[in-house]
Motif scaffolding. Structure first.
Motif, PDB file in Angstrom:
ATOM      1  N   VAL A 257     -15.251  14.292 -30.011  1.00  0.00           N
ATOM      2  CA  VAL A 257     -15.903  13.373 -29.979  1.00  0.00           C
ATOM      3  C   VAL A 257     -14.911  11.307 -29.857  1.00  0.00           C
ATOM      4  O   VAL A 257     -14.747  11.085 -28.924  1.00  0.00           O
ATOM      5  N   ALA A 258     -13.328  11.500 -30.519  1.00  0.00           N
ATOM      6  CA  ALA A 258     -12.452  10.770 -29.445  1.00  0.00           C
ATOM      7  C   ALA A 258     -11.958  11.206 -27.882  1.00  0.00           C
ATOM      8  O   ALA A 258     -12.334  10.019 -27.278  1.00  0.00           O
ATOM      9  N   ALA A 259     -11.690  12.290 -27.909  1.00  0.00           N
ATOM     10  CA  ALA A 259     -12.029  12.151 -26.286  1.00  0.00           C
ATOM     11  C   ALA A 259     -13.922  11.805 -25.493  1.00  0.00           C
ATOM     12  O   ALA A 259     -13.240  11.664 -24.406  1.00  0.00           O
TER      13      ALA A 259
ATOM     14  N   PHE B  78      -2.871  16.647 -25.071  1.00  0.00           N
ATOM     15  CA  PHE B  78      -5.215  16.456 -24.055  1.00  0.00           C
ATOM     16  C   PHE B  78      -4.585  17.336 -22.325  1.00  0.00           C
ATOM     17  O   PHE B  78      -5.394  17.943 -22.198  1.00  0.00           O
ATOM     18  N   ARG B  79      -4.043  17.189 -21.875  1.00  0.00           N
ATOM     19  CA  ARG B  79      -3.490  17.018 -20.297  1.00  0.00           C
ATOM     20  C   ARG B  79      -2.701  18.456 -20.105  1.00  0.00           C
ATOM     21  O   ARG B  79      -3.414  19.222 -20.044  1.00  0.00           O
ATOM     22  N   THR B  80      -1.719  19.027 -21.248  1.00  0.00           N
ATOM     23  CA  THR B  80      -1.410  20.607 -21.166  1.00  0.00           C
ATOM     24  C   THR B  80      -2.618  21.043 -21.800  1.00  0.00           C
ATOM     25  O   THR B  80      -2.820  22.458 -20.712  1.00  0.00           O
ATOM     26  N   ALA B  81      -3.874  21.239 -22.885  1.00  0.00           N
ATOM     27  CA  ALA B  81      -4.621  22.236 -22.684  1.00  0.00           C
ATOM     28  C   ALA B  81      -6.086  21.992 -21.813  1.00  0.00           C
ATOM     29  O   ALA B  81      -5.949  23.188 -21.973  1.00  0.00           O
ATOM     30  N   VAL B  82      -6.239  20.603 -20.772  1.00  0.00           N
ATOM     31  CA  VAL B  82      -7.041  21.055 -19.888  1.00  0.00           C
ATOM     32  C   VAL B  82      -6.342  21.969 -18.313  1.00  0.00           C
ATOM     33  O   VAL B  82      -7.078  22.472 -18.388  1.00  0.00           O
ATOM     34  N   LEU B  83      -5.561  21.268 -18.336  1.00  0.00           N
ATOM     35  CA  LEU B  83      -4.187  22.376 -17.428  1.00  0.00           C
ATOM     36  C   LEU B  83      -4.185  23.861 -17.789  1.00  0.00           C
ATOM     37  O   LEU B  83      -3.771  24.880 -17.004  1.00  0.00           O
TER      38      LEU B  83
ATOM     39  N   SER C  43      -7.997  30.607 -23.681  1.00  0.00           N
ATOM     40  CA  SER C  43      -8.582  31.917 -23.328  1.00  0.00           C
ATOM     41  C   SER C  43      -9.719  32.322 -24.847  1.00  0.00           C
ATOM     42  O   SER C  43     -10.545  32.555 -23.875  1.00  0.00           O
ATOM     43  N   SER C  44      -9.486  31.484 -26.303  1.00  0.00           N
ATOM     44  CA  SER C  44      -9.953  32.103 -26.776  1.00  0.00           C
ATOM     45  C   SER C  44     -11.103  31.396 -26.493  1.00  0.00           C
ATOM     46  O   SER C  44     -12.403  31.554 -27.405  1.00  0.00           O
ATOM     47  N   SER C  45     -11.350  30.237 -26.356  1.00  0.00           N
ATOM     48  CA  SER C  45     -12.630  29.056 -26.520  1.00  0.00           C
ATOM     49  C   SER C  45     -13.854  29.283 -24.819  1.00  0.00           C
ATOM     50  O   SER C  45     -14.409  28.460 -24.740  1.00  0.00           O
ATOM     51  N   GLY C  46     -13.022  30.634 -24.262  1.00  0.00           N
ATOM     52  CA  GLY C  46     -13.649  30.411 -23.056  1.00  0.00           C
ATOM     53  C   GLY C  46     -13.140  29.389 -21.691  1.00  0.00           C
ATOM     54  O   GLY C  46     -14.088  29.827 -20.984  1.00  0.00           O
ATOM     55  N   SER C  47     -12.377  29.105 -22.092  1.00  0.00           N
ATOM     56  CA  SER C  47     -11.885  27.592 -21.101  1.00  0.00           C
ATOM     57  C   SER C  47     -10.832  28.271 -20.079  1.00  0.00           C
ATOM     58  O   SER C  47     -10.048  28.967 -20.649  1.00  0.00           O
ATOM     59  N   ALA C  48     -11.479  27.957 -19.134  1.00  0.00           N
ATOM     60  CA  ALA C  48     -10.785  28.322 -17.782  1.00  0.00           C
ATOM     61  C   ALA C  48      -9.459  27.394 -17.793  1.00  0.00           C
ATOM     62  O   ALA C  48      -9.639  26.456 -17.430  1.00  0.00           O
ATOM     63  N   PRO C  49      -8.154  27.568 -17.348  1.00  0.00           N
ATOM     64  CA  PRO C  49      -6.968  26.735 -16.777  1.00  0.00           C
ATOM     65  C   PRO C  49      -7.321  26.053 -15.335  1.00  0.00           C
ATOM     66  O   PRO C  49      -8.651  26.583 -15.152  1.00  0.00           O
ATOM     67  N   VAL C  50      -7.051  24.958 -15.204  1.00  0.00           N
ATOM     68  CA  VAL C  50      -7.263  24.511 -14.246  1.00  0.00           C
ATOM     69  C   VAL C  50      -6.356  24.562 -13.544  1.00  0.00           C
ATOM     70  O   VAL C  50      -5.402  24.287 -13.450  1.00  0.00           O
TER      71      VAL C  50
ATOM     72  N   GLY D  46      -4.094  25.028  -9.758  1.00  0.00           N
ATOM     73  CA  GLY D  46      -3.387  23.024  -8.962  1.00  0.00           C
ATOM     74  C   GLY D  46      -2.602  22.415  -9.834  1.00  0.00           C
ATOM     75  O   GLY D  46      -2.391  22.217 -11.422  1.00  0.00           O
ATOM     76  N   THR D  47      -2.581  21.704  -9.676  1.00  0.00           N
ATOM     77  CA  THR D  47      -1.956  20.482 -10.072  1.00  0.00           C
ATOM     78  C   THR D  47      -3.189  18.921  -9.901  1.00  0.00           C
ATOM     79  O   THR D  47      -2.449  17.778  -9.957  1.00  0.00           O
ATOM     80  N   VAL D  48      -3.904  19.326  -9.910  1.00  0.00           N
ATOM     81  CA  VAL D  48      -5.213  17.973  -9.756  1.00  0.00           C
ATOM     82  C   VAL D  48      -5.362  16.979 -10.974  1.00  0.00           C
ATOM     83  O   VAL D  48      -5.169  16.030 -10.639  1.00  0.00           O
ATOM     84  N   ALA D  49      -4.922  17.604 -12.211  1.00  0.00           N
ATOM     85  CA  ALA D  49      -4.887  16.553 -13.793  1.00  0.00           C
ATOM     86  C   ALA D  49      -3.610  15.852 -13.917  1.00  0.00           C
ATOM     87  O   ALA D  49      -3.957  14.712 -13.692  1.00  0.00           O
ATOM     88  N   ASP D  50      -2.639  16.340 -12.612  1.00  0.00           N
ATOM     89  CA  ASP D  50      -1.096  15.677 -12.248  1.00  0.00           C
ATOM     90  C   ASP D  50      -1.500  14.888 -12.022  1.00  0.00           C
ATOM     91  O   ASP D  50      -1.055  13.217 -11.732  1.00  0.00           O
ATOM     92  N   THR D  51      -2.553  14.278 -10.999  1.00  0.00           N
ATOM     93  CA  THR D  51      -3.469  12.966 -10.402  1.00  0.00           C
ATOM     94  C   THR D  51      -4.249  12.308 -10.785  1.00  0.00           C
ATOM     95  O   THR D  51      -4.001  11.367  -9.821  1.00  0.00           O
ATOM     96  N   ALA D  52      -5.293  12.803 -11.536  1.00  0.00           N
ATOM     97  CA  ALA D  52      -6.182  12.096 -11.747  1.00  0.00           C
ATOM     98  C   ALA D  52      -5.708  10.515 -12.513  1.00  0.00           C
ATOM     99  O   ALA D  52      -4.469   9.979 -13.465  1.00  0.00           O
TER     100      ALA D  52
END
Length: 163
Positions: A11-13, A139-144, A148-155, A157-163
């Motif tokens: 919710v905070a995010a 948060f950035r580390t979690a996104v990048l 795997s336990s939650s089914g979310s795939a890593p990002v 490249g380094t797109v998040a580095d630049t966002a």
């Protein structure tokens, strides 16, 4: 309960993202305005970090079909933000690069956003600024890296580095 913490963090995010959207929309200068869409902006981020990437690899980074990636690059090429050059590795491949206009656009957008964010962060107490920075780093580390336990795939490249 761990689930309550996760829900509260989600919710905070979401609320933080909504506030950023408001911040960007307060001034046309801060919005990711024309000439690029959000998807095209993501392509610019990837190209900024992966000079000379080919269409296949760009499609992999985006998780998009080759035809969609090609159309996006056609549009970005048409407005002068992306150049296509023959690959030195294969005659069948094309390398993609940001043009100087594409680089200027991306740098200008980032600078304007960072200025607006710095003004807002400056209103926070130093300990709040430090906590905010730590939270965003986690948060950035979690996104990048994904989870795997939650089914979310890593990002990729380094797109998040630049966002």
């Amino acid at each position: 309960m761990a689930g309550d913490g996760r829900a509260a963090a989600a919710v905070a995010a979401r609320e933080a993202i909504e506030v950023l959207e408001i911040l960007w929309s307060r001034s046309g200068d801060l919005a990711a305005i024309a000439p690029v869409s959000t998807s095209q902006l993501r392509v610019l981020y990837i190209l900024a970090d992966n000079d000379g990437i080919n269409l296949r690899d760009l499609g992999h980074e985006l998780g998009s079909a080759p035809s969609s990636v090609s159309r996006m690059c056609d549009r970005l090429h048409a407005i002068g933000f992306v150049e296509r050059t023959p690959s030195s590795a294969s005659r069948r491949e094309v390398e993609l690069r940001l043009t100087s206009a594409g680089t200027r656009y991306l740098n200008d957008l980032r600078t304007r956003r960072e200025t607006a964010l710095a003004q807002t962060v400056a209103t926070m107490a130093p300990e709040e600024q430090a906590a905010f920075a730590r939270g965003l780093a986690f948060f950035r580390t979690a996104v990048l890296h994904g989870d795997s336990s939650s089914g979310s795939a890593p990002v990729h490249g380094t797109v998040a580095d630049t966002a």
